[in-house]
Design a protein around this motif. Structure first.
Motif: not given
Length: 432
Positions: A168-169, A273-274, A305-306, A362-364
């Motif tokens: 999940y990243s 992703g933490m 993520i930034a 990835t999200l798509r």
């Protein structure tokens, strides 16, 4: 005929000060707006009450999650057309919140509501998490609650969305037409190479999720891994996978806060992703804790993520939809801030790789998985929760594509006093 769509269109255009870029279909079946454009479906006038009682993004989110708002057509195109007046309004433009509070707008909206519905505040959807204020943020107790809200919604649901990798990243795509599974495997291998993993090393995986990084590192590189998570469901799932892989002698999964890990030193630490969950007030503490857990010469791979820098970096800002429905208490910082805090904690930052386009892909992929099994997704969690994830992931994909947010892998070293970092002279080979 009521012609709710025309009246909604007029209200919306008063709200945004421009022609509406999508069509509207009202609860009475009427339609208005540009022909051929994707259609925003207002299934119930309660959607308008959500917006009037909670102006701005949260009101729209409540209407969406409750099923009172929907889209007929391509969700990405709809969000892309609407982004300019929801998420990307300039500083000098009227904000959605200010416009909704305009007396003339509210009077017109009340007239529309009064046709068949009382003007009462609708209850938020049950999927919404009640905010408790900044004083309660990022304690060990509040972090456990926040993580549970996001991750303990059912492993079967996450299997459906994430696919067999259960990562999940952001994946790492060798080519746009690669499979999601290949891209996630390549990301885990990239992290392993950056950390210089070798047989017999000890790896701490902070925020280990469902165990994918731990399994990859142990199986492919022969390391011994401790993975920590605050999610009971993730830990149980990870332990089952590890047993099936025959790796219980190399991997230990703990339900533990990273602040309570005391069995260092480790040769390497992965945090994938933490760190978005840590919070600005705690970030320097987080960096100090990880620095203390590494042996001299040990490496940290911080995958995070930034957001883009703000004019006033002292101001506290939060995405209301994300905070209420997705990542409670989550915070994003500019990559420069992250690098500075890691350095203040004693790390030598050796490499930063920006991979935001990879996260859009990835999200798509995740959205495609969700939409392909939509009835099952609703059954596994709830219709509202499935709608949360669909909107959140599709909007996030566009945010990465438009450079509203980014994601970076920062490689940092606990460089010993003699300055021997152990890194190769040629960058991005990662092994000495």
């Amino acid at each position: 005929m009521e012609n709710a769509a025309l009246r909604l269109k007029e209200l919306a255009e008063r709200l945004i000060g421009a022609e509406l870029p999508v069509r509207i279909r009202g609860w009475d079946g009427s339609e208005a707006g540009p022909p051929g454009a994707p259609t925003l479906v207002v299934r119930d006038r309660r959607a308008l009450r959500h917006l009037l009682w909670k102006p701005g993004e949260l009101g729209l989110a409540r209407a969406w999650v409750a099923g009172d708002l929907d889209v007929d057509g391509d969700l990405y195109e709809t969000l892309d057309r609407m982004a300019g007046f929801i998420w990307e309004r300039g500083e000098d433009a009227r904000t959605l919140r200010q416009a909704v509070r305009d007396p003339e707008f509210r009077a017109a909206a009340r007239k529309l509501l009064a046709l068949s519905a009382p003007f009462l505040p609708p209850a938020p959807p049950p999927e919404e998490r009640r905010r408790r204020g900044r004083l309660h943020r990022h304690t060990k107790h509040s972090d456990r609650r926040a993580i549970s809200h996001h991750y303990d919604v059912g492993n079967d649901f996450y299997e459906l969305v994430l696919g067999p990798s259960m990562v999940y990243s952001c994946a790492y795509w060798a080519a746009p037409d690669a499979t999601l599974e290949d891209a996630q495997r390549d990301k885990l291998e990239l992290v392993s190479r950056k950390l210089g993993l070798e047989p017999g090393m000890r790896l701490l995986d902070v925020g280990c999720g469902w165990g994918s990084m731990a399994i990859h590192a142990a199986r492919e590189h022969g390391v011994n891994v401790v993975g920590v998570t605050l999610s009971q469901e993730q830990a149980a799932y990870a332990r089952k996978r590890i047993a099936e892989e025959g790796l219980t002698d190399r991997i230990e999964i703990r339900v533990q806060d990273y602040r309570d890990v005391r069995d260092g030193p480790y040769d390497a630490i992965s945090s994938i992703g933490m760190a978005e969950h840590v919070g600005s007030e705690r970030y320097l503490e987080y960096a100090h804790d990880l620095h203390a857990l590494l042996k001299p010469g040990g490496r940290l791979l911080n995958h995070q993520i930034a957001r883009r820098p703000q004019t006033d970096e002292s101001a506290y800002s939060v995405d209301e939809f994300i905070d209420a429905y997705v990542f409670p208490d989550g915070e994003l910082a500019p990559v420069g801030t992250t690098v500075s805090l890691l350095e203040r904690a004693g790390f030598e930052v050796r490499d930063t790789e920006a991979i935001r386009e990879h996260y859009a892909l990835t999200l798509r992929g995740w959205v495609a998985n969700l939409e392909a099994a939509w009835p099952e997704a609703q059954r596994l969690t709830s219709p509202g929760r499935a709608r949360v994830w669909r909107l959140y992931m599709a909007a996030s994909a566009l945010a990465f594509e438009r450079n509203r947010i980014g994601v970076n892998q920062v490689l940092a070293v606990k460089t010993p006093e003699d300055g021997a970092s152990g890194l190769p002279l040629r960058t991005r080979e990662w092994r000495a």
